[in-house]
Scaffold this active site. Structure first.
Site, PDB file in Angstrom:
ATOM      1  N   GLY A  47     -16.555 -28.880   1.587  1.00 38.20           N
ATOM      2  CA  GLY A  47     -17.823 -29.471   1.999  1.00 38.20           C
ATOM      3  C   GLY A  47     -19.017 -28.755   1.395  1.00 38.20           C
ATOM      4  O   GLY A  47     -20.057 -28.593   2.027  1.00 38.20           O
TER       5      GLY A  47
ATOM      6  N   SER B 278     -21.281 -29.401  -0.827  1.00 37.94           N
ATOM      7  CA  SER B 278     -22.553 -30.025  -1.188  1.00 37.94           C
ATOM      8  C   SER B 278     -23.385 -30.409   0.027  1.00 37.94           C
ATOM      9  O   SER B 278     -24.501 -30.894  -0.111  1.00 37.94           O
ATOM     10  CB  SER B 278     -22.324 -31.264  -2.058  1.00 37.94           C
ATOM     11  OG  SER B 278     -21.715 -32.296  -1.308  1.00 37.94           O
TER      12      SER B 278
ATOM     13  N   GLY C 133     -25.274 -29.599   3.943  1.00 33.36           N
ATOM     14  CA  GLY C 133     -26.334 -28.676   4.335  1.00 33.36           C
ATOM     15  C   GLY C 133     -25.863 -27.246   4.476  1.00 33.36           C
ATOM     16  O   GLY C 133     -26.454 -26.316   3.895  1.00 33.36           O
TER      17      GLY C 133
ATOM     18  N   LYS D 164     -22.398 -34.623  -8.041  1.00 38.31           N
ATOM     19  CA  LYS D 164     -23.474 -34.105  -7.191  1.00 38.31           C
ATOM     20  C   LYS D 164     -23.338 -32.599  -7.018  1.00 38.31           C
ATOM     21  O   LYS D 164     -24.314 -31.850  -7.086  1.00 38.31           O
ATOM     22  CB  LYS D 164     -23.449 -34.797  -5.827  1.00 38.31           C
ATOM     23  CG  LYS D 164     -24.478 -34.285  -4.838  1.00 38.31           C
ATOM     24  CD  LYS D 164     -24.336 -35.001  -3.503  1.00 38.31           C
ATOM     25  CE  LYS D 164     -25.313 -34.450  -2.473  1.00 38.31           C
ATOM     26  NZ  LYS D 164     -25.140 -35.130  -1.146  1.00 38.31           N
TER      27      LYS D 164
ATOM     28  N   ASP E 103     -10.844 -35.592  -2.256  1.00 39.44           N
ATOM     29  CA  ASP E 103     -10.862 -36.185  -0.917  1.00 39.44           C
ATOM     30  C   ASP E 103      -9.882 -35.410  -0.038  1.00 39.44           C
ATOM     31  O   ASP E 103      -8.666 -35.525  -0.184  1.00 39.44           O
ATOM     32  CB  ASP E 103     -10.461 -37.658  -0.996  1.00 39.44           C
ATOM     33  CG  ASP E 103     -10.476 -38.341   0.364  1.00 39.44           C
ATOM     34  OD1 ASP E 103     -10.794 -37.668   1.372  1.00 39.44           O
ATOM     35  OD2 ASP E 103     -10.177 -39.547   0.417  1.00 39.44           O
TER      36      ASP E 103
ATOM     37  N   SER F 234     -16.661 -24.704  13.372  1.00 38.44           N
ATOM     38  CA  SER F 234     -16.562 -25.606  14.516  1.00 38.44           C
ATOM     39  C   SER F 234     -17.977 -26.019  14.900  1.00 38.44           C
ATOM     40  O   SER F 234     -18.771 -26.400  14.043  1.00 38.44           O
ATOM     41  CB  SER F 234     -15.823 -24.920  15.665  1.00 38.44           C
ATOM     42  OG  SER F 234     -15.664 -25.794  16.762  1.00 38.44           O
TER      43      SER F 234
ATOM     44  N   TYR G 190     -16.057 -36.413  18.086  1.00 36.47           N
ATOM     45  CA  TYR G 190     -16.499 -35.203  17.389  1.00 36.47           C
ATOM     46  C   TYR G 190     -16.138 -33.968  18.194  1.00 36.47           C
ATOM     47  O   TYR G 190     -15.596 -32.987  17.659  1.00 36.47           O
ATOM     48  CB  TYR G 190     -18.005 -35.284  17.165  1.00 36.47           C
ATOM     49  CG  TYR G 190     -18.588 -34.128  16.385  1.00 36.47           C
ATOM     50  CD1 TYR G 190     -18.384 -34.025  15.018  1.00 36.47           C
ATOM     51  CD2 TYR G 190     -19.360 -33.147  17.013  1.00 36.47           C
ATOM     52  CE1 TYR G 190     -18.930 -32.980  14.284  1.00 36.47           C
ATOM     53  CE2 TYR G 190     -19.911 -32.099  16.289  1.00 36.47           C
ATOM     54  CZ  TYR G 190     -19.690 -32.020  14.938  1.00 36.47           C
ATOM     55  OH  TYR G 190     -20.229 -30.976  14.219  1.00 36.47           O
TER      56      TYR G 190
ATOM     57  N   LYS H 127     -13.661 -30.651  17.401  1.00 37.10           N
ATOM     58  CA  LYS H 127     -14.181 -29.285  17.401  1.00 37.10           C
ATOM     59  C   LYS H 127     -13.548 -28.435  18.505  1.00 37.10           C
ATOM     60  O   LYS H 127     -13.346 -27.229  18.313  1.00 37.10           O
ATOM     61  CB  LYS H 127     -15.703 -29.308  17.529  1.00 37.10           C
ATOM     62  CG  LYS H 127     -16.408 -29.983  16.352  1.00 37.10           C
ATOM     63  CD  LYS H 127     -16.060 -29.320  15.011  1.00 37.10           C
ATOM     64  CE  LYS H 127     -16.876 -29.884  13.864  1.00 37.10           C
ATOM     65  NZ  LYS H 127     -16.584 -29.229  12.581  1.00 37.10           N
TER      66      LYS H 127
END
Length: 269
Positions: A13, A15, A17, A42, A66, A144, A158, A162
């Site tokens: 992950g 790319s 924030g 990207k 993926d 998490s 979600y 987590k």
């Protein structure tokens, strides 16, 4: 202490924030990075911009993979093996969010969420842990969320992912600590990342407002705290004040947390 200078760090992950902040701050720390996300183009653009600014550390590889499938996780592991470099730190950062009442979210959406948020960290950990055990060295970091402790309305799927990741992190820690493998779970409050613009479905989609920008935390500050916790081999990291306070309240005064969550009412009530 976990050494970051010249450590080989794999970030999923990359790319997003948090992923961009991990990349920036670990490059400054002198780490050697393997980055992966869905969109390789990207990711490469982001890295090119960072490399003109930061001259410490280096990016070894950027891969578009993926990771929502078992085959994708295996592909990432196989490519990392081809580099013939031991992975010192695996940061399971990839994650997605959806918002909506449990029965109104399309099953394909929440099943993909469970794959990425929970099964992907489990799969990658199981693939990379054997090499770490053989070397008696390594560190696995699972991102998490405060939602791994508290489950507000609209975030059942979600939170389930987590909560599960928190349990996996604790179990993994107890299984591999005898081999000198470090394990860290990270539980941030909602931060100013693309997850705040997650897809919304059904009854709750427009009834409860999004997390306000002034309430959400700064990703740069969050990741700085996380990196310090990784260096200190912390099992649990609460990188911002809200996450820490809510987790303590949930542990010692759960009725207060439930009362606070109940203050968030749909607009038509």
């Amino acid at each position: 202490m976990t050494e970051l200078n010249q450590a080989t760090v794999l970030i999923t992950g990359a790319s997003g924030g948090f992923g961009q902040q991990f990349t920036r701050q670990l490059l400054k720390a002198g780490s050697h990075l393997i980055l992966t996300d869905l969109d390789a183009e990207k990711l490469e653009e982001q890295v090119a911009a960072l490399e003109t600014e930061i001259k410490t550390g280096k990016v070894i590889a950027c891969w578009g993979i993926d990771l929502s499938t078992e085959n994708g996780c295996q592909t990432l592991y196989d490519r990392a093996q081809e580099l013939n470099l031991p992975i010192d730190i695996l940061i399971n950062n990839a994650g997605i969010a959806i918002y909506g009442r449990m029965d109104e979210v399309p099953s394909q959406k929440w099943e993909t969420l469970m794959q990425i948020n929970l099964l992907t960290p489990m799969r990658l950990s199981s693939l990379f842990i054997a090499d770490m055990i053989a070397r008696k060295q390594g560190h696995i970091v699972n991102i998490s969320s405060l939602a791994g402790h508290i489950a507000p309305a609209g975030l059942a799927h979600y939170a389930a992912s987590k909560f599960g990741l928190r349990g996996f992190t604790e179990g993994l820690f107890n299984e591999v600590k005898r081999y000198n493998i470090k394990v860290t779970g990270v539980y941030p409050f909602f931060s100013r990342t693309p997850l705040l613009q997650a897809e919304r479905y059904g009854t709750l989609a427009y009834e409860i407002t999004r997390v306000a920008d002034e309430t959400a935390t700064d990703p740069e500050q969050v990741i700085a705290k996380v990196i310090q916790g990784i260096k200190n081999n912390q099992l649990h990291i609460f990188p911002d004040r809200r996450a820490k306070v809510f987790s303590l309240l949930k542990q010692y005064i759960p009725s207060l947390v439930n009362w606070r969550l109940n203050q968030v009412k749909p607009k038509n009530e």
